[in-house]
Enzyme design. Structure first.
Site, PDB file in Angstrom:
ATOM      1  N   GLY A 249     154.717 124.152  75.723  1.00 20.35           N
ATOM      2  CA  GLY A 249     156.167 123.957  75.804  1.00 20.35           C
ATOM      3  C   GLY A 249     156.759 124.951  76.780  1.00 20.35           C
ATOM      4  O   GLY A 249     156.072 125.477  77.660  1.00 20.35           O
ATOM      5  N   GLY A 250     158.037 125.233  76.596  1.00 21.07           N
ATOM      6  CA  GLY A 250     158.741 126.096  77.534  1.00 21.07           C
ATOM      7  C   GLY A 250     158.493 127.582  77.275  1.00 21.07           C
ATOM      8  O   GLY A 250     158.031 127.973  76.195  1.00 21.07           O
TER       9      GLY A 250
ATOM     10  N   GLU B 225     160.060 116.865  68.394  1.00 17.51           N
ATOM     11  CA  GLU B 225     160.889 116.077  67.470  1.00 17.51           C
ATOM     12  C   GLU B 225     161.461 114.833  68.133  1.00 17.51           C
ATOM     13  O   GLU B 225     161.840 113.890  67.447  1.00 17.51           O
ATOM     14  CB  GLU B 225     162.023 116.941  66.884  1.00 17.51           C
ATOM     15  CG  GLU B 225     162.914 117.665  67.877  1.00 17.51           C
ATOM     16  CD  GLU B 225     162.358 119.022  68.310  1.00 17.51           C
ATOM     17  OE1 GLU B 225     161.121 119.171  68.453  1.00 17.51           O
ATOM     18  OE2 GLU B 225     163.169 119.935  68.516  1.00 17.51           O
TER      19      GLU B 225
ATOM     20  N   GLU C  81     162.315 126.800  86.195  1.00 17.37           N
ATOM     21  CA  GLU C  81     161.768 125.451  86.040  1.00 17.37           C
ATOM     22  C   GLU C  81     162.915 124.478  85.736  1.00 17.37           C
ATOM     23  O   GLU C  81     163.611 124.643  84.733  1.00 17.37           O
ATOM     24  CB  GLU C  81     160.765 125.453  84.886  1.00 17.37           C
ATOM     25  CG  GLU C  81     160.022 124.157  84.741  1.00 17.37           C
ATOM     26  CD  GLU C  81     159.106 124.164  83.517  1.00 17.37           C
ATOM     27  OE1 GLU C  81     159.530 124.630  82.452  1.00 17.37           O
ATOM     28  OE2 GLU C  81     157.966 123.680  83.652  1.00 17.37           O
TER      29      GLU C  81
ATOM     30  N   LYS D 210     152.375 119.468  65.195  1.00 21.85           N
ATOM     31  CA  LYS D 210     153.825 119.224  65.201  1.00 21.85           C
ATOM     32  C   LYS D 210     154.217 118.710  66.574  1.00 21.85           C
ATOM     33  O   LYS D 210     154.318 119.464  67.539  1.00 21.85           O
ATOM     34  CB  LYS D 210     154.612 120.494  64.899  1.00 21.85           C
ATOM     35  CG  LYS D 210     156.070 120.156  64.621  1.00 21.85           C
ATOM     36  CD  LYS D 210     157.041 121.234  64.991  1.00 21.85           C
ATOM     37  CE  LYS D 210     157.559 121.190  66.387  1.00 21.85           C
ATOM     38  NZ  LYS D 210     158.331 119.997  66.782  1.00 21.85           N
TER      39      LYS D 210
ATOM     40  N   GLY E 103     157.775 129.601  73.824  1.00 26.07           N
ATOM     41  CA  GLY E 103     156.433 130.205  73.777  1.00 26.07           C
ATOM     42  C   GLY E 103     156.492 131.669  73.373  1.00 26.07           C
ATOM     43  O   GLY E 103     155.671 132.141  72.574  1.00 26.07           O
TER      44      GLY E 103
ATOM     45  N   CYS F  42     154.738 119.635  83.849  1.00 30.45           N
ATOM     46  CA  CYS F  42     154.628 121.096  83.947  1.00 30.45           C
ATOM     47  C   CYS F  42     154.089 121.530  85.309  1.00 30.45           C
ATOM     48  O   CYS F  42     154.451 122.563  85.833  1.00 30.45           O
ATOM     49  CB  CYS F  42     153.747 121.625  82.828  1.00 30.45           C
ATOM     50  SG  CYS F  42     152.147 120.817  82.752  1.00 30.45           S
TER      51      CYS F  42
ATOM     52  N   GLU G  82     150.536 127.347  76.532  1.00 27.54           N
ATOM     53  CA  GLU G  82     150.571 126.576  77.788  1.00 27.54           C
ATOM     54  C   GLU G  82     152.036 126.363  78.104  1.00 27.54           C
ATOM     55  O   GLU G  82     152.695 125.535  77.473  1.00 27.54           O
ATOM     56  CB  GLU G  82     149.871 125.221  77.598  1.00 27.54           C
ATOM     57  CG  GLU G  82     148.393 125.306  77.311  1.00 27.54           C
ATOM     58  CD  GLU G  82     147.594 125.806  78.490  1.00 27.54           C
ATOM     59  OE1 GLU G  82     148.021 125.614  79.650  1.00 27.54           O
ATOM     60  OE2 GLU G  82     146.541 126.421  78.262  1.00 27.54           O
TER      61      GLU G  82
HETATM   62  P1  NAD Z   1     160.013 123.250  74.115  1.00 29.39           P
HETATM   63  O1  NAD Z   1     159.533 124.633  74.269  1.00 29.39           O
HETATM   64  O2  NAD Z   1     161.460 123.017  73.917  1.00 29.39           O
HETATM   65  O3  NAD Z   1     159.296 122.547  72.871  1.00 29.39           O
HETATM   66  C1  NAD Z   1     157.906 122.418  72.784  1.00 29.39           C
HETATM   67  C2  NAD Z   1     157.521 122.278  71.328  1.00 29.39           C
HETATM   68  O4  NAD Z   1     157.787 123.513  70.673  1.00 29.39           O
HETATM   69  C3  NAD Z   1     158.309 121.224  70.563  1.00 29.39           C
HETATM   70  O5  NAD Z   1     157.483 120.620  69.629  1.00 29.39           O
HETATM   71  C4  NAD Z   1     159.378 122.040  69.883  1.00 29.39           C
HETATM   72  O6  NAD Z   1     159.908 121.445  68.723  1.00 29.39           O
HETATM   73  C5  NAD Z   1     158.614 123.303  69.546  1.00 29.39           C
HETATM   74  N1  NAD Z   1     159.420 124.518  69.389  1.00 29.39           N
HETATM   75  C6  NAD Z   1     160.614 124.811  69.930  1.00 29.39           C
HETATM   76  N2  NAD Z   1     161.010 126.034  69.522  1.00 29.39           N
HETATM   77  C7  NAD Z   1     160.050 126.517  68.710  1.00 29.39           C
HETATM   78  C8  NAD Z   1     159.887 127.733  67.978  1.00 29.39           C
HETATM   79  N3  NAD Z   1     160.811 128.705  67.980  1.00 29.39           N
HETATM   80  N4  NAD Z   1     158.760 127.884  67.262  1.00 29.39           N
HETATM   81  C9  NAD Z   1     157.804 126.941  67.249  1.00 29.39           C
HETATM   82  N5  NAD Z   1     157.912 125.758  67.895  1.00 29.39           N
HETATM   83  C10 NAD Z   1     159.023 125.555  68.633  1.00 29.39           C
HETATM   84  O7  NAD Z   1     159.436 122.436  75.361  1.00 29.39           O
HETATM   85  P2  NAD Z   1     159.723 120.932  75.737  1.00 29.39           P
HETATM   86  O8  NAD Z   1     161.107 120.881  76.304  1.00 29.39           O
HETATM   87  O9  NAD Z   1     159.354 120.040  74.618  1.00 29.39           O
HETATM   88  O10 NAD Z   1     158.631 120.691  76.887  1.00 29.39           O
HETATM   89  C11 NAD Z   1     158.841 121.038  78.197  1.00 29.39           C
HETATM   90  C12 NAD Z   1     158.144 122.331  78.529  1.00 29.39           C
HETATM   91  O11 NAD Z   1     156.748 122.217  78.258  1.00 29.39           O
HETATM   92  C13 NAD Z   1     158.231 122.670  79.992  1.00 29.39           C
HETATM   93  O12 NAD Z   1     158.518 124.035  80.149  1.00 29.39           O
HETATM   94  C14 NAD Z   1     156.845 122.351  80.520  1.00 29.39           C
HETATM   95  O13 NAD Z   1     156.481 123.047  81.678  1.00 29.39           O
HETATM   96  C15 NAD Z   1     155.999 122.714  79.351  1.00 29.39           C
HETATM   97  N6  NAD Z   1     154.688 122.064  79.444  1.00 29.39           N
HETATM   98  C16 NAD Z   1     153.609 122.828  79.801  1.00 29.39           C
HETATM   99  C17 NAD Z   1     152.348 122.228  79.949  1.00 29.39           C
HETATM  100  C18 NAD Z   1     151.148 123.028  80.364  1.00 29.39           C
HETATM  101  O14 NAD Z   1     150.065 122.470  80.363  1.00 29.39           O
HETATM  102  N7  NAD Z   1     151.269 124.290  80.701  1.00 29.39           N
HETATM  103  C19 NAD Z   1     152.224 120.862  79.707  1.00 29.39           C
HETATM  104  C20 NAD Z   1     153.339 120.122  79.338  1.00 29.39           C
HETATM  105  C21 NAD Z   1     154.566 120.738  79.205  1.00 29.39           C
END
Ligand code: NAD
Length: 506
Positions: free
Chosen positions: A236-237, A186, A400, A183, A241, A297, A258
């Site tokens: 993601g965030g 979006e 962040e 996934k 997470g 990140c 991650e």
């Molecule tokens: P986000 O958490 O908003 O979304 C990440 C993904 O999770 C998206 O596909 C989103 O649709 C999905 N998502 C959101 N809520 C969810 C839920 N309740 N259940 C399941 N899936 C859900 O993050 P973002 O804004 O897309 O990305 C930025 C974040 O990602 C930053 O915090 C960044 O540090 C982190 N990031 C970490 C790494 C790493 O290697 N540690 C790498 C890249 C990005």
């Protein structure tokens, strides 16, 4: 390649080898962050689409050939994918630029790194021994430890490095013999959709690679909780997470997270003793903070510089930050693209406002730039921003920001530098700059971060694990541990001469 993405149109959900529209028929426009105009329309899936994709992945795992395909054949398929990525490098790099707002050159580098990940995991599984024979202490026992695919993997990815983050999951998942549902974010799904086409072209059997476009709260949440999913790997965030981990807990599936970072870049004065050393450290501090407009990140968003060189260092840094050329990623000479969305820019603006209210000193940026030919007024641009006189209690230092905002803190002693660098809930990455090798290594060994650079910032190697300490996550991507995430370990104990044990009298 453009044809392939066009052809799917609204049918961007891939399950059991077929492209489909969302069950609900809903769609979403994908915007180019450089002008806020839609350039594609995709299916807006929901939990029903997630269920269909999981059913396909489950069936392909339980009844299909992929989990039992010999490692050499899996490796060969991954290498074919790498070759197809190289073939489509230009188009994919451009697509990544339009989707995520990065420059096309950054997009091309991303695609090269994606191909590297496929090659690396191909080499890793191709070279492996099939199992580890254990000495059971008896010639009558044959004992071997083997690794098997974990099953159906849900792979949830963010918008900043859409295809790179997906490949760090997809390549090892396939190398290990799993099936998956990916996934993408979006708002940036386009290159992940294209990759599914390449996997099919490379010969992956139907049902192994499935994709659902749609939001996190419906598609992502359903994948995380789904009883037929064996592993969820999420990038993601922190907030999302935690929700993923909670949704996954009742079914006790494997979880890899991650998450974010608030990464220190520690500069000792000794590195500035020569003009070359000073120039390099300033140059790399710029890269650390502002590449991809800081939406990284591992961005070096906290400059922690020794007090005695602070004025010179920050003045030069701010001068150079002011000269960064902001614009549409496809324009020649542009060095930095827009932020990914209106919401992301508003979030960054709120952090800068809070920092100024808490006493930070603005050295450059802190606003939207004026329009320019290479920069449509409707794009989500924000100037590289340096905030001086920051301290640990400020929100902008603790959280962040995920934008082009660098905070400056100072230290006087090595002890203080280490304390500041570790003073974060996160622990993804950090750097130390020093001309004194012993000091640099000493400090590096005390940093509680998953990646530590000495006299560098940002490079990673597919052979070396990537991941975080603290609330930057659990588990690792890349390296041998990045493959191990996608496996179960099984001990097969064979008694070559079975006889009764007579524990019970009867
Ligand atoms: P986000 O958490 O908003 O979304 C990440 C993904 O999770 C998206 O596909 C989103 O649709 C999905 N998502 C959101 N809520 C969810 C839920 N309740 N259940 C399941 N899936 C859900 O993050 P973002 O804004 O897309 O990305 C930025 C974040 O990602 C930053 O915090 C960044 O540090 C982190 N990031 C970490 C790494 C790493 O290697 N540690 C790498 C890249 C990005």
């Amino acid at each position: 390649m453009a044809d392939r993405t066009e052809r799917h149109g609204r049918a961007t959900i891939h399950a059991d080898g077929e492209w489909r529209e969302a069950v609900s028929g809903a769609t979403r426009e994908i915007l180019d962050p450089a002008d806020a105009r839609p350039f594609a329309v995709v299916a807006e899936g929901d939990a029903q689409d997630a269920d269909r994709a999981v059913t396909a992945a489950r069936h392909a795992f339980d009844h299909g050939p992929w989990p039992h395909t010999p490692a050499a054949e899996r490796a060969a398929l991954l290498r074919r994918v790498a070759a197809l990525l190289a073939r489509d490098r230009e188009e994919l790099g451009l697509l990544e630029s339009r989707d995520a707002g990065k420059t096309v050159e950054e997009g091309r580098v991303d695609i090269d790194c994606v191909a590297d990940a496929f090659r690396y995991f191909a080499d890793l599984v191709a070279a492996e021994a099939p199992g580890r024979v254990v000495d059971a202490g008896s010639a009558e026992i044959h004992s071997v430890v083997v690794h098997e695919p974990v099953g159906v993997c849900a792979l949830i990815t963010p918008w900043n490095y859409p295809l790179l983050q997906a490949s760090w999951k997809i390549a090892p998942a396939l190398a290990a013999g799993n099936t998956f549902v990916v996934k993408p974010s979006e708002i940036t799904p386009m290159t992940t959709i294209a990759l599914i086409g390449l996997l099919t072209e490379a010969g992956l059997p139907p049902g192994v690679a499935n994709l659902v476009t749609g939001p996190g709260h419906s598609v992502g949440a359903r994948l995380a909780e789904h009883p037929d999913v064996d592993l969820v790997s999420f990038t993601g965030g922190l907030t999302s997470g935690v929700k993923v981990a909670q949704a996954a807990a009742p079914t006790v599936k494997k979880v890899a997270l991650e998450l974010g970072g608030k990464n220190p870049n520690v500069v000792f004065a000794d590195v500035c003793a020569t003009d070359e050393g000073f120039d390099t450290a300033v140059d790399q501090a710029l890269n650390a903070a502002f590449i991809h407009s800081g939406q990284v990140c591992s961005a070096g968003a906290r400059l922690i510089v020794e007090e005695s060189v602070r004025d010179r260092f920050v003045t030069e840094l701010a001068d150079r930050a002011r000269r960064i050329r902001l614009g549409r990623g496809t324009e020649d000479g542009v060095e930095c693209g827009p932020l990914v969305s209106a919401a992301q820019r508003e979030k960054v603006e709120a952090y800068v406002a809070s920092a100024l209210a808490e006493g930070a000193v603005l050295r450059c940026g802190g606003r939207r730039p004026g329009p320019a030919p290479e920069r449509p007024a409707s794009g989500y641009f924000y100037e590289p921003t340096v905030l001086d006189a920051c301290h640990r209690d400020m929100k902008v230092v603790r959280e962040e920001v995920f934008g082009p905002v660098l905070t400056v803190e100072t230290f006087r002693t090595e002890e203080e530098a280490v304390r500041l660098a570790n003073d974060t809930q996160y622990g993804l990455a950090g750097a130390v700059w020093s001309a004194d090798t012993a000091r640099a290594r000493r400090v590096a060994s005390r940093l509680r971060h998953g990646t530590v650079w000495i006299n560098d910032f940002h490079p990673y190697l597919p052979q070396a694990e990537w991941g975080g300490f603290g609330r930057s996550g659990t588990g690792r991507e890349l390296g041998p541990a990045g493959l191990a995430e996608y496996r179960e370990t099984k001990h097969v104990y064979q008694n070559l001469a079975p006889r009764p044990v007579r524990w019970f009298a009867g």
